[in-house]
Design a protein around this motif. Structure first.
Motif, PDB file in Angstrom:
ATOM      1  N   ALA A 211      17.895  14.934   1.373  1.00  0.00           N
ATOM      2  CA  ALA A 211      19.211  14.330   1.195  1.00  0.00           C
ATOM      3  C   ALA A 211      19.062  13.140   0.259  1.00  0.00           C
ATOM      4  CB  ALA A 211      19.789  13.891   2.534  1.00  0.00           C
ATOM      5  N   ALA A 212      19.792  13.150  -0.854  1.00  0.00           N
ATOM      6  CA  ALA A 212      19.634  12.132  -1.889  1.00  0.00           C
ATOM      7  C   ALA A 212      20.679  11.032  -1.748  1.00  0.00           C
ATOM      8  CB  ALA A 212      19.732  12.773  -3.267  1.00  0.00           C
ATOM      9  N   TYR A 213      20.212   9.796  -1.890  1.00  0.00           N
ATOM     10  CA  TYR A 213      21.076   8.626  -1.779  1.00  0.00           C
ATOM     11  C   TYR A 213      20.848   7.691  -2.961  1.00  0.00           C
ATOM     12  CZ  TYR A 213      22.138   9.738   3.110  1.00  0.00           C
ATOM     13  OH  TYR A 213      22.573  10.357   4.251  1.00  0.00           O
ATOM     14  N   PHE A 214      21.918   6.976  -3.312  1.00  0.00           N
ATOM     15  CA  PHE A 214      21.802   5.841  -4.218  1.00  0.00           C
ATOM     16  C   PHE A 214      21.961   4.575  -3.389  1.00  0.00           C
ATOM     17  CE2 PHE A 214      23.093   9.149  -7.221  1.00  0.00           C
ATOM     18  CZ  PHE A 214      22.189   8.936  -8.253  1.00  0.00           C
ATOM     19  N   ALA A 215      21.269   3.524  -3.785  1.00  0.00           N
ATOM     20  CA  ALA A 215      21.370   2.244  -3.083  1.00  0.00           C
ATOM     21  C   ALA A 215      21.161   1.116  -4.072  1.00  0.00           C
ATOM     22  CB  ALA A 215      20.334   2.164  -1.957  1.00  0.00           C
ATOM     23  N   GLU A 216      21.625  -0.074  -3.690  1.00  0.00           N
ATOM     24  CA  GLU A 216      21.469  -1.254  -4.522  1.00  0.00           C
ATOM     25  C   GLU A 216      20.517  -2.235  -3.847  1.00  0.00           C
ATOM     26  OE1 GLU A 216      25.326  -2.857  -5.163  1.00  0.00           O
ATOM     27  OE2 GLU A 216      26.051  -1.122  -6.304  1.00  0.00           O
ATOM     28  N   TYR A 217      19.765  -2.942  -4.673  1.00  0.00           N
ATOM     29  CA  TYR A 217      18.850  -3.967  -4.169  1.00  0.00           C
ATOM     30  C   TYR A 217      19.630  -5.055  -3.441  1.00  0.00           C
ATOM     31  CZ  TYR A 217      15.909  -8.130  -4.256  1.00  0.00           C
ATOM     32  OH  TYR A 217      15.229  -9.266  -3.904  1.00  0.00           O
ATOM     33  N   ASP A 218      19.079  -5.521  -2.318  1.00  0.00           N
ATOM     34  CA  ASP A 218      19.703  -6.602  -1.564  1.00  0.00           C
ATOM     35  C   ASP A 218      18.800  -7.831  -1.540  1.00  0.00           C
ATOM     36  OD1 ASP A 218      21.396  -8.084  -0.001  1.00  0.00           O
ATOM     37  OD2 ASP A 218      20.979  -7.005   1.865  1.00  0.00           O
ATOM     38  N   THR A 219      17.681  -7.749  -0.825  1.00  0.00           N
ATOM     39  CA  THR A 219      16.793  -8.906  -0.704  1.00  0.00           C
ATOM     40  C   THR A 219      15.328  -8.466  -0.687  1.00  0.00           C
ATOM     41  OG1 THR A 219      16.827  -8.821   1.730  1.00  0.00           O
ATOM     42  CG2 THR A 219      18.502 -10.201   0.653  1.00  0.00           C
ATOM     43  N   GLY A 220      14.434  -9.469  -0.845  1.00  0.00           N
ATOM     44  CA  GLY A 220      13.005  -9.229  -0.695  1.00  0.00           C
ATOM     45  C   GLY A 220      12.255  -9.060  -1.998  1.00  0.00           C
ATOM     46  N   GLU A 221      10.931  -9.165  -1.894  1.00  0.00           N
ATOM     47  CA  GLU A 221      10.031  -8.944  -3.021  1.00  0.00           C
ATOM     48  C   GLU A 221       9.279  -7.636  -2.805  1.00  0.00           C
ATOM     49  OE1 GLU A 221       9.738 -10.847  -5.701  1.00  0.00           O
ATOM     50  OE2 GLU A 221      11.272 -12.249  -4.946  1.00  0.00           O
ATOM     51  N   VAL A 222       8.983  -6.949  -3.898  1.00  0.00           N
ATOM     52  CA  VAL A 222       8.261  -5.681  -3.803  1.00  0.00           C
ATOM     53  C   VAL A 222       6.858  -5.931  -3.285  1.00  0.00           C
ATOM     54  CG1 VAL A 222       7.340  -3.712  -5.068  1.00  0.00           C
ATOM     55  CG2 VAL A 222       9.606  -4.606  -5.638  1.00  0.00           C
ATOM     56  N   ASN A 223       6.542  -5.323  -2.158  1.00  0.00           N
ATOM     57  CA  ASN A 223       5.219  -5.422  -1.529  1.00  0.00           C
ATOM     58  C   ASN A 223       4.921  -4.050  -0.930  1.00  0.00           C
ATOM     59  OD1 ASN A 223       2.829  -6.296  -0.371  1.00  0.00           O
ATOM     60  ND2 ASN A 223       3.835  -7.162   1.429  1.00  0.00           N
ATOM     61  N   ILE A 224       4.196  -3.223  -1.683  1.00  0.00           N
ATOM     62  CA  ILE A 224       4.102  -1.800  -1.347  1.00  0.00           C
ATOM     63  C   ILE A 224       3.141  -1.523  -0.193  1.00  0.00           C
ATOM     64  CG2 ILE A 224       4.689  -1.102  -3.696  1.00  0.00           C
ATOM     65  CD1 ILE A 224       1.728  -0.418  -4.124  1.00  0.00           C
ATOM     66  N   ASP A 225       3.422  -0.425   0.494  1.00  0.00           N
ATOM     67  CA  ASP A 225       2.506   0.116   1.487  1.00  0.00           C
ATOM     68  C   ASP A 225       1.491   0.980   0.740  1.00  0.00           C
ATOM     69  OD1 ASP A 225       1.157   1.440   3.466  1.00  0.00           O
ATOM     70  OD2 ASP A 225       2.928   2.260   4.462  1.00  0.00           O
ATOM     71  N   ARG A 226       0.274   0.505   0.620  1.00  0.00           N
ATOM     72  CA  ARG A 226      -0.721   1.187  -0.203  1.00  0.00           C
ATOM     73  C   ARG A 226      -1.260   2.460   0.435  1.00  0.00           C
ATOM     74  NH1 ARG A 226      -1.554  -1.235  -4.751  1.00  0.00           N
ATOM     75  NH2 ARG A 226      -0.973  -3.437  -4.974  1.00  0.00           N
ATOM     76  N   ARG A 227      -0.900   2.708   1.674  1.00  0.00           N
ATOM     77  CA  ARG A 227      -1.237   4.006   2.268  1.00  0.00           C
ATOM     78  C   ARG A 227      -0.353   5.101   1.689  1.00  0.00           C
ATOM     79  NH1 ARG A 227      -0.319   2.221   8.352  1.00  0.00           N
ATOM     80  NH2 ARG A 227       1.498   1.401   7.234  1.00  0.00           N
ATOM     81  N   GLU A 228       0.833   4.726   1.208  1.00  0.00           N
ATOM     82  CA  GLU A 228       1.788   5.690   0.671  1.00  0.00           C
ATOM     83  C   GLU A 228       1.891   5.631  -0.853  1.00  0.00           C
ATOM     84  OE1 GLU A 228       3.542   7.922   2.340  1.00  0.00           O
ATOM     85  OE2 GLU A 228       2.963   7.343   4.365  1.00  0.00           O
ATOM     86  N   LEU A 229       1.900   4.416  -1.402  1.00  0.00           N
ATOM     87  CA  LEU A 229       2.165   4.229  -2.825  1.00  0.00           C
ATOM     88  C   LEU A 229       0.968   3.620  -3.538  1.00  0.00           C
ATOM     89  CD1 LEU A 229       5.769   2.688  -2.655  1.00  0.00           C
ATOM     90  CD2 LEU A 229       5.138   5.108  -2.770  1.00  0.00           C
ATOM     91  N   ALA A 230       0.803   4.010  -4.795  1.00  0.00           N
ATOM     92  CA  ALA A 230      -0.195   3.369  -5.648  1.00  0.00           C
ATOM     93  C   ALA A 230       0.427   2.220  -6.430  1.00  0.00           C
ATOM     94  CB  ALA A 230      -0.787   4.395  -6.614  1.00  0.00           C
ATOM     95  N   ASP A 231       1.743   2.306  -6.676  1.00  0.00           N
ATOM     96  CA  ASP A 231       2.415   1.271  -7.451  1.00  0.00           C
ATOM     97  C   ASP A 231       3.921   1.440  -7.288  1.00  0.00           C
ATOM     98  OD1 ASP A 231       2.731  -0.860  -9.260  1.00  0.00           O
ATOM     99  OD2 ASP A 231       2.897   0.510 -10.969  1.00  0.00           O
ATOM    100  N   ALA A 232       4.673   0.370  -7.482  1.00  0.00           N
ATOM    101  CA  ALA A 232       6.132   0.402  -7.545  1.00  0.00           C
ATOM    102  C   ALA A 232       6.573  -0.756  -8.425  1.00  0.00           C
ATOM    103  CB  ALA A 232       6.758   0.291  -6.160  1.00  0.00           C
ATOM    104  N   GLN A 233       7.458  -0.480  -9.366  1.00  0.00           N
ATOM    105  CA  GLN A 233       7.903  -1.497 -10.311  1.00  0.00           C
ATOM    106  C   GLN A 233       9.377  -1.334 -10.618  1.00  0.00           C
ATOM    107  OE1 GLN A 233       5.555  -1.997 -13.940  1.00  0.00           O
ATOM    108  NE2 GLN A 233       3.876  -0.821 -13.011  1.00  0.00           N
TER     109      GLN A 233
END
Length: 264
Positions: A211-233
């Motif tokens: 199921a596909a969704y669009f969303a807008e940024y609200d709060t927080g800094e990008v701090n990835i879960d490295r068990r799932e992601l190698a990078d996010a930008q």
């Protein structure tokens, strides 16, 4: 043998037979197709396409059928139309279900095929099993001109790492919208708002519905879960990285968002 006519989906595990011409899926009467001796008693009608039957036959090995080549399911996305790719996935999921549901999960007795629907039933305790479908979400997060894209661990070793939307499976007791908020925060550390449903896509890897969704940024800094992601930008819409292939709902979402940005 009675005549059987329609679209022929020959599968073997995660492979499907495609031919060089037409819509790439064999079509016609079984007696007119240049096939070797096969056990056609296992042929099953599982859907229809353009008003004709879709017939599937799962083979134990990918033998040469003399009219095409075997390719894996992901590769078939680039050579088949969207509807036919979904039908290949459906055929593969049916075959996987029958292979993995031979015994009752309740009492351990052998299951028997129900003849009026795709299900397996236990004659001992009455337990009935249906093909497994795992609901999941995929969400594209934007912030003005920018979009948050992630490189998942399974993509990081590729020559051109793919950056795509955030995705994850629904947990027991969750709504789809709750899953969006949880997965985004768990994988990226940020919070989102204005979550809106777009559309869905069956995804046979091995048995999901996305199921596909669009969303807008609200709060927080990008701090990835490295068990799932190698990078996010965050990427500006004018300078995007290597994206998922055409035919995926992730690519469709990105293209849809790009179309909106370029028309602003």
């Amino acid at each position: 043998m009675s005549k059987q006519f329609g679209w022929w989906f020959f599968t073997c595990g995660n492979q499907v037979l495609v031919i060089p011409q037409g819509e790439r899926i064999p079509y016609g009467d079984i007696e007119d197709l240049p096939l070797p001796e096969l056990d056609f008693t296992q042929v099953e009608r599982f859907a229809s396409y353009k008003g004709e039957a879709c017939l599937r036959l799962e083979l134990s090995e990918a033998i040469d059928l003399g009219m095409g080549e075997w390719i894996d399911l992901r590769s078939s996305m680039s050579v088949l139309t969207g509807p036919l790719f979904n039908l290949v996935g459906k055929a593969q999921q049916f075959a996987l279900f029958l292979k993995t549901h031979r015994f009752c999960g309740s009492c351990g007795e052998a299951l028997e095929r129900v003849d009026w629907e795709l299900a397996m039933q236990c004659g001992h305790c009455g337990f009935r099993a249906y093909p497994r479908i795992s609901p999941s979400i995929i969400v594209l997060i934007s912030d003005g001109r920018k979009v948050l894209l992630a490189n998942h661990r399974r993509h990081q070793k590729q020559e051109q790492p793919i950056y795509t939307a955030i995705a994850g499976f629904v947990e027991a007791g969750e709504t789809l919208e709750q899953t969006v908020h949880r997965e985004v925060h768990e994988e990226t550390g940020i919070r989102v708002k204005n979550v809106s449903y777009w559309r869905s896509q069956p995804w046979a890897f091995p048995h999901s519905i996305m199921a596909a969704y669009f969303a807008e940024y609200d709060t927080g800094e990008v701090n990835i879960d490295r068990r799932e992601l190698a990078d996010a930008q965050w990427f500006d819409y004018s300078n995007l990285p290597h994206l998922p292939p055409t035919g995926t709902i992730a690519r469709d979402m990105i293209n849809h968002w790009l179309g909106q940005k370029t028309n602003e």
